[in-house]
Scaffold this motif. Sequence first.
Motif, PDB file in Angstrom:
ATOM      1  N   ALA A  73       0.830  -1.213   0.000  1.00 36.16           N
ATOM      2  CA  ALA A  73       0.000   0.000   0.000  1.00 36.16           C
ATOM      3  C   ALA A  73       0.859   1.254   0.000  1.00 36.16           C
ATOM      4  O   ALA A  73       0.582   2.221  -0.728  1.00 36.16           O
ATOM      5  N   LEU A  74       1.918   1.261   0.811  1.00 35.09           N
ATOM      6  CA  LEU A  74       2.808   2.427   0.851  1.00 35.09           C
ATOM      7  C   LEU A  74       3.522   2.624  -0.477  1.00 35.09           C
ATOM      8  O   LEU A  74       3.692   3.755  -0.944  1.00 35.09           O
ATOM      9  N   SER A  75       3.916   1.528  -1.119  1.00 33.22           N
ATOM     10  CA  SER A  75       4.557   1.631  -2.429  1.00 33.22           C
ATOM     11  C   SER A  75       3.610   2.251  -3.445  1.00 33.22           C
ATOM     12  O   SER A  75       4.013   3.078  -4.270  1.00 33.22           O
ATOM     13  N   GLY A  76       2.343   1.856  -3.406  1.00 30.18           N
ATOM     14  CA  GLY A  76       1.368   2.426  -4.320  1.00 30.18           C
ATOM     15  C   GLY A  76       1.188   3.915  -4.116  1.00 30.18           C
ATOM     16  O   GLY A  76       1.076   4.683  -5.081  1.00 30.18           O
ATOM     17  N   MET A  77       1.168   4.351  -2.861  1.00 30.95           N
ATOM     18  CA  MET A  77       1.021   5.782  -2.582  1.00 30.95           C
ATOM     19  C   MET A  77       2.228   6.572  -3.046  1.00 30.95           C
ATOM     20  O   MET A  77       2.110   7.733  -3.461  1.00 30.95           O
ATOM     21  N   LEU A  78       3.401   5.966  -2.992  1.00 32.84           N
ATOM     22  CA  LEU A  78       4.612   6.663  -3.435  1.00 32.84           C
ATOM     23  C   LEU A  78       4.665   6.797  -4.951  1.00 32.84           C
ATOM     24  O   LEU A  78       5.072   7.832  -5.483  1.00 32.84           O
ATOM     25  N   ILE A  79       4.245   5.764  -5.664  1.00 38.87           N
ATOM     26  CA  ILE A  79       4.363   5.778  -7.119  1.00 38.87           C
ATOM     27  C   ILE A  79       3.177   6.451  -7.786  1.00 38.87           C
ATOM     28  O   ILE A  79       3.269   6.898  -8.933  1.00 38.87           O
ATOM     29  N   ALA A  80       2.035   6.573  -7.089  1.00 32.87           N
ATOM     30  CA  ALA A  80       0.838   7.162  -7.691  1.00 32.87           C
ATOM     31  C   ALA A  80       0.997   8.650  -7.955  1.00 32.87           C
ATOM     32  O   ALA A  80       0.209   9.229  -8.712  1.00 32.87           O
ATOM     33  N   ALA A  81       1.989   9.288  -7.344  1.00 35.31           N
ATOM     34  CA  ALA A  81       2.212  10.709  -7.590  1.00 35.31           C
ATOM     35  C   ALA A  81       2.933  10.970  -8.905  1.00 35.31           C
ATOM     36  O   ALA A  81       2.927  12.099  -9.399  1.00 35.31           O
ATOM     37  N   ILE A  82       3.533   9.936  -9.493  1.00 32.20           N
ATOM     38  CA  ILE A  82       4.309  10.129 -10.717  1.00 32.20           C
ATOM     39  C   ILE A  82       3.751   9.350 -11.895  1.00 32.20           C
ATOM     40  O   ILE A  82       4.228   9.514 -13.018  1.00 32.20           O
ATOM     41  N   THR A  83       2.766   8.492 -11.675  1.00 29.91           N
ATOM     42  CA  THR A  83       2.167   7.730 -12.770  1.00 29.91           C
ATOM     43  C   THR A  83       0.693   7.493 -12.478  1.00 29.91           C
ATOM     44  O   THR A  83       0.283   7.440 -11.321  1.00 29.91           O
ATOM     45  N   THR A  84      -0.087   7.355 -13.523  1.00 26.84           N
ATOM     46  CA  THR A  84      -1.518   7.115 -13.366  1.00 26.84           C
ATOM     47  C   THR A  84      -1.752   5.652 -12.998  1.00 26.84           C
ATOM     48  O   THR A  84      -1.194   4.750 -13.630  1.00 26.84           O
ATOM     49  N   ILE A  85      -2.561   5.424 -11.972  1.00 26.58           N
ATOM     50  CA  ILE A  85      -2.838   4.083 -11.481  1.00 26.58           C
ATOM     51  C   ILE A  85      -4.250   3.672 -11.880  1.00 26.58           C
ATOM     52  O   ILE A  85      -5.211   4.403 -11.632  1.00 26.58           O
ATOM     53  N   TYR A  86      -4.363   2.502 -12.504  1.00 23.03           N
ATOM     54  CA  TYR A  86      -5.646   1.907 -12.838  1.00 23.03           C
ATOM     55  C   TYR A  86      -5.873   0.689 -11.940  1.00 23.03           C
ATOM     56  O   TYR A  86      -4.978   0.286 -11.196  1.00 23.03           O
ATOM     57  N   TYR A  87      -7.052   0.100 -12.053  1.00 19.51           N
ATOM     58  CA  TYR A  87      -7.391  -1.022 -11.178  1.00 19.51           C
ATOM     59  C   TYR A  87      -6.481  -2.230 -11.389  1.00 19.51           C
ATOM     60  O   TYR A  87      -6.318  -3.062 -10.493  1.00 19.51           O
ATOM     61  N   ASP A  88      -5.857  -2.341 -12.581  1.00 23.13           N
ATOM     62  CA  ASP A  88      -4.999  -3.488 -12.869  1.00 23.13           C
ATOM     63  C   ASP A  88      -3.528  -3.117 -13.019  1.00 23.13           C
ATOM     64  O   ASP A  88      -2.714  -3.941 -13.432  1.00 23.13           O
ATOM     65  N   THR A  89      -3.169  -1.885 -12.675  1.00 19.43           N
ATOM     66  CA  THR A  89      -1.779  -1.447 -12.828  1.00 19.43           C
ATOM     67  C   THR A  89      -0.837  -2.217 -11.913  1.00 19.43           C
ATOM     68  O   THR A  89       0.328  -2.474 -12.266  1.00 19.43           O
TER      69      THR A  89
END
Length: 345
Positions: free
Chosen positions: A258-274
């Motif tokens: 979850a923390l990794s997702g929050m860190l990377i979501a600021a620089i790339t668009t996240i979809y449900y299957d990303t």
Amino acid sequence: MDLTIALILLQDGVLNGAIYALLGLALVLVFLVTRVIFIPQGEFVTFGALSLAFLANGKVPGTAHLLVILGVLVCLVEIAPAWRSRDWRGYVRTLMWALVLPLVLELLAPWAAGAHVPLLLQVVFALALVVPMGPMIYRLVYQPVEQASVLVLLIISVAVHFALTGLGLLFFGAEGWRTPALVEGNIQIGPVSWTAQTFAVLILTVLLIGGLWLFFSKTLYGRALRATAVNRRGARLVGISTRVAGGLTFTLAAAIGALSGMLIAAITTIYYDTGFLIGLKGFVAAIFGGLVSYPIAAAGALFVGLLESFSSFWASPFKEAIVFTLVIPVLLWRSFGSVHLDEDD
């Protein structure tokens, strides 16, 4: 390619490599303790990123409802063991963390999605929504088959991945989202301006990898947890609770994802299957360390990140193929020095 472009690609590669290192760390951790090759690790990345994105945009994330559903299932599954053992005190504890906590979080979700709530508090709330899913999934899916072979556990992990991907589409939709940067600012290094978030990701990665490596290699309790992966029956005979160890391991894996997702979501668009592709790249990094070594997995993750970054410049249509093809020589290299042992040996 001039020096400026090379430094920009280096920054992207280091940032992506740090994220892959975190995921590789979680995969190694889960495999060491439970023997599970946890394919759905990427779904925790997606759930963490999209939960924060929904909160930051004033929406209640679907994980608030999903957590309640999983909690109800855990409580239903625990009724029979509690009835047989007459251990109702333990069942009350289960009710508190698996049902009461999710209900409280669901009630607080509209408040957390308010515009007045600071981003850091929304990060904590999003973690609170996603992290309990780790032990819940372990209790519902993996604990009943904890004695199964690694192959069976791998097949189950693939099934869990598809189930969580479908739930992600149901609760978040097909639209892509981004989150605000957790750390604002830039740091000028030579001709390139590096974002402060890049250094925050690197520092967090080093701290987590170093801490877990010391824990599993230098402490008695860490070695006891590793023993559950080598011989689960022997671990139980000497008083090690494999179920408690598994639950704690999945909790840490969910938190790291979850923390990794929050860190990377600021620089790339996240979809449900990303999360699936991101998790697979973390798996490639974990393969470098044979699913047992944190430092080698971290080095492998950095190499994967740099390879992906420079491949996107020289051969953008083939960057994914180049990264995943890397698994073949790594597996061949590791197979030359490996010795086959049965799981109970």
